[in-house]
Design a protein around this motif. Structure first.
Motif, PDB file in Angstrom:
ATOM      1  N   ASN A  19       0.829  -1.209   0.000  1.00 21.99           N
ATOM      2  CA  ASN A  19       0.000   0.000   0.000  1.00 21.99           C
ATOM      3  C   ASN A  19       0.862   1.256   0.000  1.00 21.99           C
ATOM      4  O   ASN A  19       0.560   2.239  -0.679  1.00 21.99           O
ATOM      5  CB  ASN A  19      -0.935  -0.001   1.219  1.00 21.99           C
ATOM      6  CG  ASN A  19      -2.051  -1.009   1.086  1.00 21.99           C
ATOM      7  OD1 ASN A  19      -2.393  -1.418  -0.020  1.00 21.99           O
ATOM      8  ND2 ASN A  19      -2.618  -1.436   2.210  1.00 21.99           N
ATOM      9  N   LYS A  23       0.878   3.995  -3.030  1.00 21.02           N
ATOM     10  CA  LYS A  23       0.563   5.380  -2.731  1.00 21.02           C
ATOM     11  C   LYS A  23       1.719   6.297  -3.119  1.00 21.02           C
ATOM     12  O   LYS A  23       1.516   7.420  -3.593  1.00 21.02           O
ATOM     13  CB  LYS A  23       0.236   5.557  -1.247  1.00 21.02           C
ATOM     14  CG  LYS A  23      -0.270   6.962  -0.935  1.00 21.02           C
ATOM     15  CD  LYS A  23      -0.602   7.107   0.523  1.00 21.02           C
ATOM     16  CE  LYS A  23      -1.201   8.489   0.762  1.00 21.02           C
ATOM     17  NZ  LYS A  23      -0.299   9.573   0.341  1.00 21.02           N
ATOM     18  N   SER A 128      -3.494  14.214   5.324  1.00 26.57           N
ATOM     19  CA  SER A 128      -4.803  13.797   5.830  1.00 26.57           C
ATOM     20  C   SER A 128      -5.739  13.469   4.672  1.00 26.57           C
ATOM     21  O   SER A 128      -5.572  13.962   3.549  1.00 26.57           O
ATOM     22  CB  SER A 128      -5.409  14.905   6.691  1.00 26.57           C
ATOM     23  OG  SER A 128      -5.699  16.057   5.900  1.00 26.57           O
ATOM     24  N   GLY A 129      -6.722  12.636   4.976  1.00 25.34           N
ATOM     25  CA  GLY A 129      -7.710  12.309   3.953  1.00 25.34           C
ATOM     26  C   GLY A 129      -8.494  13.524   3.522  1.00 25.34           C
ATOM     27  O   GLY A 129      -8.866  13.655   2.353  1.00 25.34           O
ATOM     28  N   LYS A 130      -8.740  14.461   4.463  1.00 22.40           N
ATOM     29  CA  LYS A 130      -9.476  15.680   4.124  1.00 22.40           C
ATOM     30  C   LYS A 130      -8.710  16.515   3.110  1.00 22.40           C
ATOM     31  O   LYS A 130      -9.305  17.113   2.209  1.00 22.40           O
ATOM     32  CB  LYS A 130      -9.746  16.496   5.389  1.00 22.40           C
ATOM     33  CG  LYS A 130     -10.751  15.864   6.335  1.00 22.40           C
ATOM     34  CD  LYS A 130     -11.004  16.765   7.531  1.00 22.40           C
ATOM     35  CE  LYS A 130     -12.036  16.146   8.464  1.00 22.40           C
ATOM     36  NZ  LYS A 130     -12.292  17.011   9.653  1.00 22.40           N
ATOM     37  N   TYR A 214      -6.371   8.898  -2.033  1.00 26.32           N
ATOM     38  CA  TYR A 214      -7.190   8.854  -0.817  1.00 26.32           C
ATOM     39  C   TYR A 214      -7.619   7.424  -0.506  1.00 26.32           C
ATOM     40  O   TYR A 214      -7.580   6.995   0.656  1.00 26.32           O
ATOM     41  CB  TYR A 214      -8.410   9.749  -0.998  1.00 26.32           C
ATOM     42  CG  TYR A 214      -9.438   9.618   0.103  1.00 26.32           C
ATOM     43  CD1 TYR A 214      -9.246  10.239   1.330  1.00 26.32           C
ATOM     44  CD2 TYR A 214     -10.595   8.870  -0.095  1.00 26.32           C
ATOM     45  CE1 TYR A 214     -10.188  10.106   2.348  1.00 26.32           C
ATOM     46  CE2 TYR A 214     -11.535   8.746   0.907  1.00 26.32           C
ATOM     47  CZ  TYR A 214     -11.332   9.374   2.128  1.00 26.32           C
ATOM     48  OH  TYR A 214     -12.262   9.237   3.123  1.00 26.32           O
ATOM     49  N   ARG A 215      -8.002   6.686  -1.526  1.00 29.60           N
ATOM     50  CA  ARG A 215      -8.417   5.293  -1.316  1.00 29.60           C
ATOM     51  C   ARG A 215      -7.263   4.437  -0.823  1.00 29.60           C
ATOM     52  O   ARG A 215      -7.427   3.617   0.094  1.00 29.60           O
ATOM     53  CB  ARG A 215      -8.979   4.728  -2.622  1.00 29.60           C
ATOM     54  CG  ARG A 215      -9.557   3.327  -2.490  1.00 29.60           C
ATOM     55  CD  ARG A 215     -10.013   2.802  -3.835  1.00 29.60           C
ATOM     56  NE  ARG A 215      -8.902   2.649  -4.752  1.00 29.60           N
ATOM     57  CZ  ARG A 215      -9.024   2.221  -6.005  1.00 29.60           C
ATOM     58  NH1 ARG A 215     -10.232   1.939  -6.478  1.00 29.60           N
ATOM     59  NH2 ARG A 215      -7.970   2.092  -6.773  1.00 29.60           N
ATOM     60  N   GLN A 217      -4.598   5.496   0.758  1.00 26.14           N
ATOM     61  CA  GLN A 217      -4.260   5.907   2.114  1.00 26.14           C
ATOM     62  C   GLN A 217      -5.221   5.320   3.140  1.00 26.14           C
ATOM     63  O   GLN A 217      -4.817   4.876   4.212  1.00 26.14           O
ATOM     64  CB  GLN A 217      -4.268   7.434   2.223  1.00 26.14           C
ATOM     65  CG  GLN A 217      -3.791   7.943   3.572  1.00 26.14           C
ATOM     66  CD  GLN A 217      -4.004   9.425   3.720  1.00 26.14           C
ATOM     67  OE1 GLN A 217      -5.126   9.897   3.766  1.00 26.14           O
ATOM     68  NE2 GLN A 217      -2.904  10.177   3.793  1.00 26.14           N
ATOM     69  N   LYS A 218      -6.495   5.305   2.798  1.00 25.41           N
ATOM     70  CA  LYS A 218      -7.501   4.724   3.690  1.00 25.41           C
ATOM     71  C   LYS A 218      -7.245   3.222   3.868  1.00 25.41           C
ATOM     72  O   LYS A 218      -7.354   2.685   4.971  1.00 25.41           O
ATOM     73  CB  LYS A 218      -8.898   4.964   3.134  1.00 25.41           C
ATOM     74  CG  LYS A 218     -10.035   4.597   4.086  1.00 25.41           C
ATOM     75  CD  LYS A 218     -11.359   5.037   3.511  1.00 25.41           C
ATOM     76  CE  LYS A 218     -12.494   4.761   4.492  1.00 25.41           C
ATOM     77  NZ  LYS A 218     -12.621   3.338   4.841  1.00 25.41           N
ATOM     78  N   ARG A 219      -6.878   2.548   2.779  1.00 25.84           N
ATOM     79  CA  ARG A 219      -6.574   1.125   2.856  1.00 25.84           C
ATOM     80  C   ARG A 219      -5.341   0.883   3.714  1.00 25.84           C
ATOM     81  O   ARG A 219      -5.297  -0.075   4.501  1.00 25.84           O
ATOM     82  CB  ARG A 219      -6.364   0.576   1.448  1.00 25.84           C
ATOM     83  CG  ARG A 219      -6.120  -0.922   1.387  1.00 25.84           C
ATOM     84  CD  ARG A 219      -5.891  -1.352  -0.039  1.00 25.84           C
ATOM     85  NE  ARG A 219      -7.029  -1.021  -0.892  1.00 25.84           N
ATOM     86  CZ  ARG A 219      -7.032  -1.161  -2.215  1.00 25.84           C
ATOM     87  NH1 ARG A 219      -5.936  -1.606  -2.821  1.00 25.84           N
ATOM     88  NH2 ARG A 219      -8.091  -0.842  -2.914  1.00 25.84           N
ATOM     89  N   LYS A 221      -4.242   2.810   6.223  1.00 22.89           N
ATOM     90  CA  LYS A 221      -4.588   3.052   7.626  1.00 22.89           C
ATOM     91  C   LYS A 221      -5.420   1.903   8.195  1.00 22.89           C
ATOM     92  O   LYS A 221      -5.257   1.528   9.358  1.00 22.89           O
ATOM     93  CB  LYS A 221      -5.336   4.372   7.758  1.00 22.89           C
ATOM     94  CG  LYS A 221      -4.456   5.602   7.536  1.00 22.89           C
ATOM     95  CD  LYS A 221      -5.240   6.876   7.737  1.00 22.89           C
ATOM     96  CE  LYS A 221      -4.332   8.090   7.581  1.00 22.89           C
ATOM     97  NZ  LYS A 221      -5.080   9.361   7.768  1.00 22.89           N
ATOM     98  N   ASP A 222      -6.306   1.356   7.373  1.00 26.69           N
ATOM     99  CA  ASP A 222      -7.108   0.218   7.833  1.00 26.69           C
ATOM    100  C   ASP A 222      -6.230  -0.988   8.140  1.00 26.69           C
ATOM    101  O   ASP A 222      -6.474  -1.731   9.094  1.00 26.69           O
ATOM    102  CB  ASP A 222      -8.158  -0.148   6.785  1.00 26.69           C
ATOM    103  CG  ASP A 222      -9.251   0.908   6.674  1.00 26.69           C
ATOM    104  OD1 ASP A 222      -9.387   1.717   7.615  1.00 26.69           O
ATOM    105  OD2 ASP A 222      -9.959   0.935   5.646  1.00 26.69           O
TER     106      ASP A 222
END
Length: 242
Positions: A19, A23, A128-130, A214-215, A217-219, A221-222
């Motif tokens: 990941n 990224k 950040s995701g934001k 963003y996707r 990064q979210k993956r 962090k999960d």
């Protein structure tokens, strides 16, 4: 720790590494696209300013007093020269909204894109995701803005070229063999529109890359928030089987 648990930890670690690598590649590609956007904004700005000076007319090289104007050859004389000057001034006033609007849009978006590029280059994993969603929203608005701006710019330019001021001016210049000063769409205007079309494509690509980043990064962090038994390495990985 059992063999099964150790294997799951190993697989989880590989997934996290993958990941991060994906990224990083997406972030690098996004940065390259944004650099191209800054350059294209600069090209649009140059073309708009060049269009203003090219279409300002032959008499724009003259000063009302002395200096450069006294040493510059003019094919116009007397009342014809005064008429050309007045028409040039009127035509320049008609085109003033194009240069002011074009400079404001291209310069403003160029500076904002540079700011987004510098902010996004600070860290690949700590954004950040934001911020990534904000970056995607900015690129989307920029693409829509440029797409709308191209239509408005060309429409207004063609409307100005169809006025009596432009046609009378074209005839006066044609009498002296200056047929390049006509009421057709200028090459600099076409070049500005072409670079703007490329910007629409680039900003669209930025939207896709920002959302994909963003996707990823979210993956990532999960994957880091998995149960402790799978996310932390034991002191001896295979001790449960010995």
């Amino acid at each position: 720790m059992s063999l099964k648990s150790g294997g799951l930890w190993y697989v989880s670690g590989l997934a996290r590494m993958r990941n991060v690598s994906v990224k990083a590649r997406i972030s690098l590609l996004l940065g390259v696209v944004q650099i191209v956007e800054v350059v294209l904004n600069g090209m649009v700005l140059i073309c708009i300013v060049a269009s203003y000076f090219v279409l300002a007319g032959f008499s724009a090289s003259f000063s009302s007093g002395g200096g450069f104007g006294n040493n510059y050859y003019s094919p116009f004389e007397g009342t014809e020269l005064e008429q050309v000057r007045q028409l040039d001034q009127q035509y320049t006033i008609l085109r003033s909204p194009l240069i002011y609007g074009g400079v404001a849009v291209s310069l403003g978006l160029g500076v904002l894109t540079m700011g987004v590029l510098l902010q996004g280059a600070k860290s690949l994993t700590m954004l950040s995701g934001k911020w990534l969603l904000t970056e995607a929203a900015f690129s989307l608005l920029a693409a829509v803005g440029y797409c709308t701006g191209i239509g408005i710019y060309l429409h207004v330019a063609l409307q100005i070229n169809s006025t009596d001021t432009c046609k009378t001016r074209e005839r006066l210049y044609a009498r002296r063999g200056l047929t390049w000063m006509n009421c057709q769409l200028a090459g600099t205007d076409g070049a500005a529109a072409t670079f703007a079309c490329l910007l629409v494509i680039m900003y669209g690509a930025s939207v896709v890359l920002a959302l994909r980043s963003y996707r990823e990064q979210k993956r990532y962090k999960d994957s880091r928030e998995q149960p402790k038994s799978y996310s932390e390495a034991p002191e001896y990985l295979w001790s449960g089987t010995l």
